[in-house]
Design a protein around this motif. Sequence first.
Motif, PDB file in Angstrom:
ATOM      1  N   LEU A  11       0.828  -1.196   0.000  1.00  0.00           N
ATOM      2  CA  LEU A  11       0.000   0.000   0.000  1.00  0.00           C
ATOM      3  C   LEU A  11       0.866   1.252   0.000  1.00  0.00           C
ATOM      4  O   LEU A  11       0.603   2.201  -0.746  1.00  0.00           O
ATOM      5  CB  LEU A  11      -0.934   0.006   1.204  1.00  0.00           C
ATOM      6  CG  LEU A  11      -1.863   1.222   1.313  1.00  0.00           C
ATOM      7  CD1 LEU A  11      -2.827   1.270   0.127  1.00  0.00           C
ATOM      8  CD2 LEU A  11      -2.646   1.196   2.628  1.00  0.00           C
ATOM      9  N   GLY A  12       1.901   1.267   0.827  1.00  0.00           N
ATOM     10  CA  GLY A  12       2.756   2.438   0.941  1.00  0.00           C
ATOM     11  C   GLY A  12       3.392   2.843  -0.376  1.00  0.00           C
ATOM     12  O   GLY A  12       3.433   4.030  -0.732  1.00  0.00           O
ATOM     13  N   ALA A  18       1.004   7.567  -6.097  1.00  0.00           N
ATOM     14  CA  ALA A  18      -0.166   8.431  -6.291  1.00  0.00           C
ATOM     15  C   ALA A  18       0.145   9.873  -5.905  1.00  0.00           C
ATOM     16  O   ALA A  18      -0.272  10.818  -6.588  1.00  0.00           O
ATOM     17  CB  ALA A  18      -1.348   7.900  -5.480  1.00  0.00           C
ATOM     18  N   LEU A  19       0.876  10.056  -4.828  1.00  0.00           N
ATOM     19  CA  LEU A  19       1.245  11.412  -4.392  1.00  0.00           C
ATOM     20  C   LEU A  19       2.092  12.123  -5.437  1.00  0.00           C
ATOM     21  O   LEU A  19       1.950  13.327  -5.672  1.00  0.00           O
ATOM     22  CB  LEU A  19       2.014  11.353  -3.066  1.00  0.00           C
ATOM     23  CG  LEU A  19       1.199  11.189  -1.790  1.00  0.00           C
ATOM     24  CD1 LEU A  19       2.120  10.941  -0.602  1.00  0.00           C
ATOM     25  CD2 LEU A  19       0.340  12.428  -1.539  1.00  0.00           C
ATOM     26  N   ALA A 169     -12.425  -3.197  -3.166  1.00  0.00           N
ATOM     27  CA  ALA A 169     -11.836  -2.328  -4.179  1.00  0.00           C
ATOM     28  C   ALA A 169     -10.369  -2.693  -4.311  1.00  0.00           C
ATOM     29  O   ALA A 169      -9.797  -3.362  -3.434  1.00  0.00           O
ATOM     30  CB  ALA A 169     -11.995  -0.859  -3.786  1.00  0.00           C
ATOM     31  N   ALA A 170      -9.750  -2.269  -5.386  1.00  0.00           N
ATOM     32  CA  ALA A 170      -8.337  -2.567  -5.593  1.00  0.00           C
ATOM     33  C   ALA A 170      -7.477  -1.784  -4.601  1.00  0.00           C
ATOM     34  O   ALA A 170      -7.832  -0.672  -4.187  1.00  0.00           O
ATOM     35  CB  ALA A 170      -7.927  -2.217  -7.018  1.00  0.00           C
ATOM     36  N   ALA A 175      -5.081   3.509  -2.084  1.00  0.00           N
ATOM     37  CA  ALA A 175      -3.854   4.321  -2.092  1.00  0.00           C
ATOM     38  C   ALA A 175      -4.142   5.710  -2.650  1.00  0.00           C
ATOM     39  O   ALA A 175      -3.657   6.724  -2.125  1.00  0.00           O
ATOM     40  CB  ALA A 175      -2.775   3.624  -2.918  1.00  0.00           C
ATOM     41  N   GLU A 176      -4.919   5.768  -3.715  1.00  0.00           N
ATOM     42  CA  GLU A 176      -5.269   7.065  -4.301  1.00  0.00           C
ATOM     43  C   GLU A 176      -6.080   7.906  -3.322  1.00  0.00           C
ATOM     44  O   GLU A 176      -5.902   9.126  -3.240  1.00  0.00           O
ATOM     45  CB  GLU A 176      -6.050   6.874  -5.605  1.00  0.00           C
ATOM     46  CG  GLU A 176      -5.184   6.445  -6.781  1.00  0.00           C
ATOM     47  CD  GLU A 176      -5.917   6.560  -8.115  1.00  0.00           C
ATOM     48  OE1 GLU A 176      -6.883   7.350  -8.203  1.00  0.00           O
ATOM     49  OE2 GLU A 176      -5.518   5.853  -9.052  1.00  0.00           O
TER      50      GLU A 176
END
Length: 283
Positions: A11-12, A18-19, A169-170, A175-176
């Motif tokens: 996830l990180g 995404a950031l 959800a994915a 993450a987004e």
Amino acid sequence: MIVVTGAAGQLGRLVIAALLKTVSAGQIVAAVRSPEKAGDVAALGVQVRRADYTDAASLDAAFQGATKVLLISSNEIGARLAQHRAVIDAAKRAKVQLLAYTSVLRADTSSLGLAAEHWETEQAIKDSGVPAAILRNGWYTENYTVGVPGAVAQGAIYGSAGEGRISSAARNDYAEAAAVVLAGEGHAGKIYELAGDSAYTLAELAAEVSRQSGKSVEYRNIPEADYKAALVGFGLPEVVAALLSNSDTAASKGALFDEGRQLSALIGRPTTAWTASVTAALK
């Protein structure tokens, strides 16, 4: 400065990626337990700092200059609350403007066995007085699709979820959502119940795997104890097997179902279709 803890995990890494779509690399810190294992993260141009949830000094150093921190929940079940409190305390000492935490769907009322530590962490955050946003993540579709190749080989998906519907959800969707909260404003004090736009039963999942693979795959619902034993037999640690089997039983009672669509609203697009995740797993 935005600090992402657990940034070397699945996830990180996705949160960092995404950031980087909206935030410059120089404003992001990847806080990881073993910096030597985060070379790919460093290659993105972000600063990598050591941060161990059991080492307060490392957390203070990692949070130096931080305005926002993402606390990705520890995977050490049973020890998580103490670890999370250490991060919360460090965030308070750093006077961060926002602490975001990855909790679990409806942590305050959930029948999931793993919900207790999340709820206790949420209370610790509230008691700390640190401005916070709670990201109550639902199930990752990958929790099921990771086993799709094996299910095709065996001709069956096993579980204890009965006819319970699962609004997963994915991982990238969650993450987004975290990136949106970290990069944006106005999220302090918010609790987001995050889940997929559509839901399915495990029988429907098996049918979809059959359709896409061209091979017969059925869903076999078994008692929780038997499912746990099967997972241990597949090589999973007992604590993980207990977590997954308990979660399936809770899913049979609706614990993983949600139709609020707060996740798609937060990320500004529909969540990844679970059928697409099946396709990806079969590649």
